[in-house]
Design an enzyme around this catalytic site. Structure first.
Site, PDB file in Angstrom:
ATOM      1  N   ALA A 118      40.090  59.384  28.860  1.00 60.07           N
ATOM      2  CA  ALA A 118      39.856  57.987  29.494  1.00 60.07           C
ATOM      3  C   ALA A 118      41.221  57.220  29.576  1.00 60.07           C
ATOM      4  CB  ALA A 118      39.118  57.361  29.005  1.00 60.07           C
ATOM      5  N   TYR A 119      42.098  57.498  28.339  1.00 56.54           N
ATOM      6  CA  TYR A 119      43.262  56.482  28.244  1.00 56.54           C
ATOM      7  C   TYR A 119      44.012  57.144  29.139  1.00 56.54           C
ATOM      8  CZ  TYR A 119      47.222  54.502  26.458  1.00 56.54           C
ATOM      9  OH  TYR A 119      48.525  53.800  26.238  1.00 56.54           O
ATOM     10  N   HIS A 120      44.239  58.520  29.476  1.00 54.94           N
ATOM     11  CA  HIS A 120      45.344  58.989  30.312  1.00 54.94           C
ATOM     12  C   HIS A 120      44.919  59.034  31.629  1.00 54.94           C
ATOM     13  CE1 HIS A 120      48.370  59.932  27.043  1.00 54.94           C
ATOM     14  NE2 HIS A 120      47.378  60.766  26.400  1.00 54.94           N
ATOM     15  N   ARG A 167      49.066  50.947  27.319  1.00 53.77           N
ATOM     16  CA  ARG A 167      48.187  50.469  28.408  1.00 53.77           C
ATOM     17  C   ARG A 167      47.054  49.447  27.760  1.00 53.77           C
ATOM     18  NH1 ARG A 167      44.200  54.438  31.543  1.00 53.77           N
ATOM     19  NH2 ARG A 167      44.054  52.643  32.551  1.00 53.77           N
TER      20      ARG A 167
END
Length: 304
Positions: free
Chosen positions: A208-210, A241
């Site tokens: 999800a972060y990337h 982010r």
């Protein structure tokens, strides 16, 4: 601060005014609620910090006062289970938790984490004392011509110090990992983000972060440091982010100057609820406990 020790000697501590260590000393010896500045005397300690053993030991050992703790009732079991050696940190954390049967992380995360950390510390010191005494009893003598093995002793001493330094931080991460799992929280430990940075925890996942399409407002990062000192700034360079970052620590009475800087840098400090009382009322209003942090992460996870 000048204190008379039980052996008749004196303990003298000089700390910079307004620093974290000065605030810790004042809290430990109960001088935080003075009606006026200047010279004050206490004949005994009757304050709340006596009930927070983990925090008190940390401060005392920072000023060179060794605190002996042990749980000999577990020693024989540990020696048999770990075959007379130090196990991995993850194995030892799991064993420490297994000796506390009636704790439910889903009900009180703050109480449970401190109980796990306290139990592991006591058990580790018990096993460590025995294994060190056993090693010292064999001596560090070389052959007749070589005499005492000084290098061997120094190497052993260094290994003991390094183990103590690294173990607490890893134990804290290990316990948090299980706590998050028991609370139904998705996470990734030591995920790689920008510039090969490795935040201790990313929520809900590194995938999800990337993912550029994943709303950054549903992302959370948590740095974990058993003690902050000046190292808390390292967290600011992790997970670009995420604008508002979180840092969990067990350090008591961090200076007002440092916590003000954390706020200015959008870094939220998270501590077990029992340690909040070591901070000033103004700081306590800003601090976050572990239950509040897990609730925040779970809410973001559920609405993502």
């Amino acid at each position: 601060m000048i204190a008379k020790r039980h052996d008749g000697g004196l303990l003298v501590v000089i700390a910079e005014n307004g620093s974290s260590i000065s605030a810790q000393i004042e809290w430990l010896f109960g001088f935080t609620d003075l009606a006026h500045p200047g010279f004050s005397v206490k004949s005994e300690l009757e304050t709340e910090q006596d009930r927070i053993a983990f925090a008190s030991r940390f401060i005392l050992e920072n000023i060179g006062v060794v605190v002996e703790i042990s749980a000999e009732i577990y020693l024989e079991t540990m020696l048999e289970k770990f075959k007379g050696k130090f196990p991995t940190t993850r194995e030892f954390s799991a064993y420490a938790r297994s000796t506390l049967k009636d704790l439910n992380p889903a009900e009180d995360q703050d109480l449970v984490l401190m109980a796990w950390m306290e139990q592991e510390e006591v058990l580790f010191r018990t096993l460590e004392r025995h294994l060190i005494a056993d090693r010292l009893s064999t001596g560090f003598g070389g052959d007749v011509d070589a005499g005492v093995d000084v290098d061997g002793f120094l190497s052993f001493s260094l290994s003991v110090q390094n183990r103590r330094k690294s173990r607490v931080g890893l134990a804290l991460e290990n316990h948090l990992e299980l706590l998050f799992t028991e609370c139904g929280i998705q996470y990734k430990r030591t995920a790689v983000t920008e510039n090969k940075a490795k935040p201790d925890f990313i929520f809900p996942s590194v995938t999800a972060y990337h993912d550029p399409a994943f709303d950054a407002l549903h992302l959370t990062m948590l740095g974990v440091k058993s003690t902050c000192k000046d190292r808390w700034r390292q967290v600011l360079a992790e997970a670009d982010r995420i604008d508002h970052k979180h840092l969990l620590t067990l350090e008591t009475s961090i200076s007002r100057h440092q916590t003000d800087e954390m706020q200015a840098k959008n870094l939220q400090l998270v501590l077990p609820r029992g340690l909040h009382a070591t901070y000033t009322p103004e700081q306590q209003a800003w601090l976050m406990d572990i239950a509040s942090f897990t609730a925040l992460v779970r809410e973001r996870q559920d609405t993502a």
